[in-house]
Design a protein around this motif. Structure first.
Motif, PDB file in Angstrom:
ATOM      1  N   GLY A  23       0.811  -1.215   0.000  1.00  0.00           N
ATOM      2  CA  GLY A  23       0.000   0.000   0.000  1.00  0.00           C
ATOM      3  C   GLY A  23       0.840   1.258   0.000  1.00  0.00           C
ATOM      4  N   GLU A  24       1.885   1.280   0.810  1.00  0.00           N
ATOM      5  CA  GLU A  24       2.777   2.443   0.852  1.00  0.00           C
ATOM      6  C   GLU A  24       3.502   2.619  -0.478  1.00  0.00           C
ATOM      7  OE1 GLU A  24       4.024   2.432   5.566  1.00  0.00           O
ATOM      8  OE2 GLU A  24       5.128   1.171   4.167  1.00  0.00           O
ATOM      9  N   ALA A  25       3.904   1.522  -1.082  1.00  0.00           N
ATOM     10  CA  ALA A  25       4.663   1.593  -2.327  1.00  0.00           C
ATOM     11  C   ALA A  25       3.828   2.149  -3.474  1.00  0.00           C
ATOM     12  CB  ALA A  25       5.201   0.213  -2.693  1.00  0.00           C
ATOM     13  N   VAL A  26       2.560   1.785  -3.534  1.00  0.00           N
ATOM     14  CA  VAL A  26       1.737   2.189  -4.683  1.00  0.00           C
ATOM     15  C   VAL A  26       0.917   3.446  -4.422  1.00  0.00           C
ATOM     16  CG1 VAL A  26       1.613  -0.178  -5.527  1.00  0.00           C
ATOM     17  CG2 VAL A  26      -0.241   0.714  -4.100  1.00  0.00           C
ATOM     18  N   ALA A  27       0.970   3.984  -3.222  1.00  0.00           N
ATOM     19  CA  ALA A  27       0.112   5.117  -2.845  1.00  0.00           C
ATOM     20  C   ALA A  27       0.256   6.327  -3.755  1.00  0.00           C
ATOM     21  CB  ALA A  27       0.393   5.517  -1.395  1.00  0.00           C
ATOM     22  N   ASN A  28       1.440   6.571  -4.261  1.00  0.00           N
ATOM     23  CA  ASN A  28       1.666   7.760  -5.078  1.00  0.00           C
ATOM     24  C   ASN A  28       1.745   7.472  -6.569  1.00  0.00           C
ATOM     25  OD1 ASN A  28       1.767   9.571  -2.856  1.00  0.00           O
ATOM     26  ND2 ASN A  28       3.797   8.778  -2.375  1.00  0.00           N
ATOM     27  N   GLY A  29       1.291   6.281  -6.986  1.00  0.00           N
ATOM     28  CA  GLY A  29       1.327   5.952  -8.407  1.00  0.00           C
ATOM     29  C   GLY A  29       2.744   5.702  -8.870  1.00  0.00           C
ATOM     30  N   GLY A  30       2.998   5.991 -10.129  1.00  0.00           N
ATOM     31  CA  GLY A  30       4.331   5.812 -10.682  1.00  0.00           C
ATOM     32  C   GLY A  30       4.298   5.044 -11.978  1.00  0.00           C
ATOM     33  N   VAL A  31       5.456   4.613 -12.390  1.00  0.00           N
ATOM     34  CA  VAL A  31       5.626   3.859 -13.627  1.00  0.00           C
ATOM     35  C   VAL A  31       5.917   2.407 -13.250  1.00  0.00           C
ATOM     36  CG1 VAL A  31       6.995   3.590 -15.724  1.00  0.00           C
ATOM     37  CG2 VAL A  31       6.522   5.877 -14.829  1.00  0.00           C
ATOM     38  N   LEU A  89      20.559 -14.600 -21.390  1.00  0.00           N
ATOM     39  CA  LEU A  89      19.126 -14.759 -21.633  1.00  0.00           C
ATOM     40  C   LEU A  89      18.822 -15.218 -23.046  1.00  0.00           C
ATOM     41  CD1 LEU A  89      17.698 -11.572 -19.887  1.00  0.00           C
ATOM     42  CD2 LEU A  89      18.135 -13.848 -18.913  1.00  0.00           C
ATOM     43  N   ALA A  90      17.814 -16.083 -23.143  1.00  0.00           N
ATOM     44  CA  ALA A  90      17.267 -16.483 -24.442  1.00  0.00           C
ATOM     45  C   ALA A  90      16.123 -15.559 -24.837  1.00  0.00           C
ATOM     46  CB  ALA A  90      16.767 -17.926 -24.376  1.00  0.00           C
ATOM     47  N   LYS A  91      15.459 -14.953 -23.811  1.00  0.00           N
ATOM     48  CA  LYS A  91      14.298 -14.105 -24.073  1.00  0.00           C
ATOM     49  C   LYS A  91      14.196 -13.033 -22.997  1.00  0.00           C
ATOM     50  CE  LYS A  91       9.744 -15.151 -23.229  1.00  0.00           C
ATOM     51  NZ  LYS A  91       8.534 -15.956 -23.317  1.00  0.00           N
ATOM     52  N   ARG A  92      13.822 -11.830 -23.438  1.00  0.00           N
ATOM     53  CA  ARG A  92      13.579 -10.718 -22.498  1.00  0.00           C
ATOM     54  C   ARG A  92      12.443  -9.876 -23.065  1.00  0.00           C
ATOM     55  NH1 ARG A  92      16.995  -5.265 -21.835  1.00  0.00           N
ATOM     56  NH2 ARG A  92      16.249  -4.565 -19.804  1.00  0.00           N
ATOM     57  N   GLU A  93      11.372  -9.769 -22.287  1.00  0.00           N
ATOM     58  CA  GLU A  93      10.227  -8.952 -22.683  1.00  0.00           C
ATOM     59  C   GLU A  93       9.943  -7.962 -21.579  1.00  0.00           C
ATOM     60  OE1 GLU A  93       6.941 -11.530 -23.482  1.00  0.00           O
ATOM     61  OE2 GLU A  93       7.988 -12.591 -25.072  1.00  0.00           O
ATOM     62  N   ARG A  94       9.578  -6.732 -21.954  1.00  0.00           N
ATOM     63  CA  ARG A  94       9.277  -5.693 -20.971  1.00  0.00           C
ATOM     64  C   ARG A  94       8.080  -4.880 -21.442  1.00  0.00           C
ATOM     65  NH1 ARG A  94      14.150  -1.902 -20.172  1.00  0.00           N
ATOM     66  NH2 ARG A  94      12.438  -0.864 -19.195  1.00  0.00           N
ATOM     67  N   ALA A  95       7.274  -4.439 -20.499  1.00  0.00           N
ATOM     68  CA  ALA A  95       6.154  -3.547 -20.790  1.00  0.00           C
ATOM     69  C   ALA A  95       6.052  -2.534 -19.654  1.00  0.00           C
ATOM     70  CB  ALA A  95       4.848  -4.330 -20.919  1.00  0.00           C
ATOM     71  N   GLN A  96       5.648  -1.318 -20.002  1.00  0.00           N
ATOM     72  CA  GLN A  96       5.485  -0.264 -19.002  1.00  0.00           C
ATOM     73  C   GLN A  96       4.013   0.066 -18.855  1.00  0.00           C
ATOM     74  OE1 GLN A  96       7.822   3.265 -19.462  1.00  0.00           O
ATOM     75  NE2 GLN A  96       9.635   2.133 -20.083  1.00  0.00           N
ATOM     76  N   TYR A  97       3.610   0.346 -17.609  1.00  0.00           N
ATOM     77  CA  TYR A  97       2.230   0.678 -17.291  1.00  0.00           C
ATOM     78  C   TYR A  97       2.217   1.886 -16.359  1.00  0.00           C
ATOM     79  CZ  TYR A  97       1.483  -4.129 -18.813  1.00  0.00           C
ATOM     80  OH  TYR A  97       1.460  -5.301 -19.532  1.00  0.00           O
ATOM     81  N   VAL A  98       1.107   2.592 -16.338  1.00  0.00           N
ATOM     82  CA  VAL A  98       0.872   3.653 -15.381  1.00  0.00           C
ATOM     83  C   VAL A  98      -0.227   3.135 -14.437  1.00  0.00           C
ATOM     84  CG1 VAL A  98       0.068   6.015 -15.051  1.00  0.00           C
ATOM     85  CG2 VAL A  98       1.481   5.437 -17.029  1.00  0.00           C
ATOM     86  N   LEU A  99       0.004   3.263 -13.138  1.00  0.00           N
ATOM     87  CA  LEU A  99      -1.000   2.777 -12.185  1.00  0.00           C
ATOM     88  C   LEU A  99      -2.274   3.609 -12.267  1.00  0.00           C
ATOM     89  CD1 LEU A  99       1.113   2.057  -8.989  1.00  0.00           C
ATOM     90  CD2 LEU A  99       0.313   0.450 -10.709  1.00  0.00           C
ATOM     91  N   LEU A 100      -3.392   2.960 -12.132  1.00  0.00           N
ATOM     92  CA  LEU A 100      -4.689   3.642 -12.145  1.00  0.00           C
ATOM     93  C   LEU A 100      -5.088   4.064 -10.753  1.00  0.00           C
ATOM     94  CD1 LEU A 100      -6.578   1.284 -14.585  1.00  0.00           C
ATOM     95  CD2 LEU A 100      -5.442   3.441 -15.112  1.00  0.00           C
TER      96      LEU A 100
END
Length: 112
Positions: A12-20, A101-112
């Motif tokens: 809860g503390e970690a996500v309280a201010n949103g972020g990437v 690594l044989a595979k690396r996938e990444r995606a970015q999201y903005v918290l709602l």
């Protein structure tokens, strides 16, 4: 592998201010999974101490130990950029882990 969810904050503390939020999946090359895990054991405490890191979790697949899953929450885009440019990232991730690594996938999201 040691504990991967070491952190002094609650979720809860970690996500309280949103972020990437960055979600990444890795798969190690054949025979390299334990080496990748060892590198991540060294990397994780550094990532969690990063002042721009709100939450940093890494998991290893129970059925396929060559697969790793990352949940990384950064304060903002600048914090994410600073993380990627840090000495610890360049040493452990770019310098040591990525070649294994044989595979690396990444995606970015903005918290709602």
């Amino acid at each position: 592998m040691s504990k991967y969810a070491i952190n002094q904050k609650t979720i809860g503390e970690a996500v309280a201010n949103g972020g990437v939020l960055v979600v990444a999946q890795w798969e190690a090359k054949d025979g390299q999974a334990d080496r990748v895990a060892d590198i991540l054991d060294q990397f994780l405490p550094e990532a969690q101490r990063d002042p721009g890191s709100q939450l940093f979790l890494i998991g290893r697949n129970k059925e396929n130990p060559a697969q790793f899953l990352f949940y990384e929450l950064f304060r903002d885009e600048a914090a994410l950029k600073a993380h990627a440019e840090s000495d610890y990232f360049k040493t452990y991730i770019a310098g040591q882990a990525l070649p294994l690594l044989a595979k690396r996938e990444r995606a970015q999201y903005v918290l709602l």
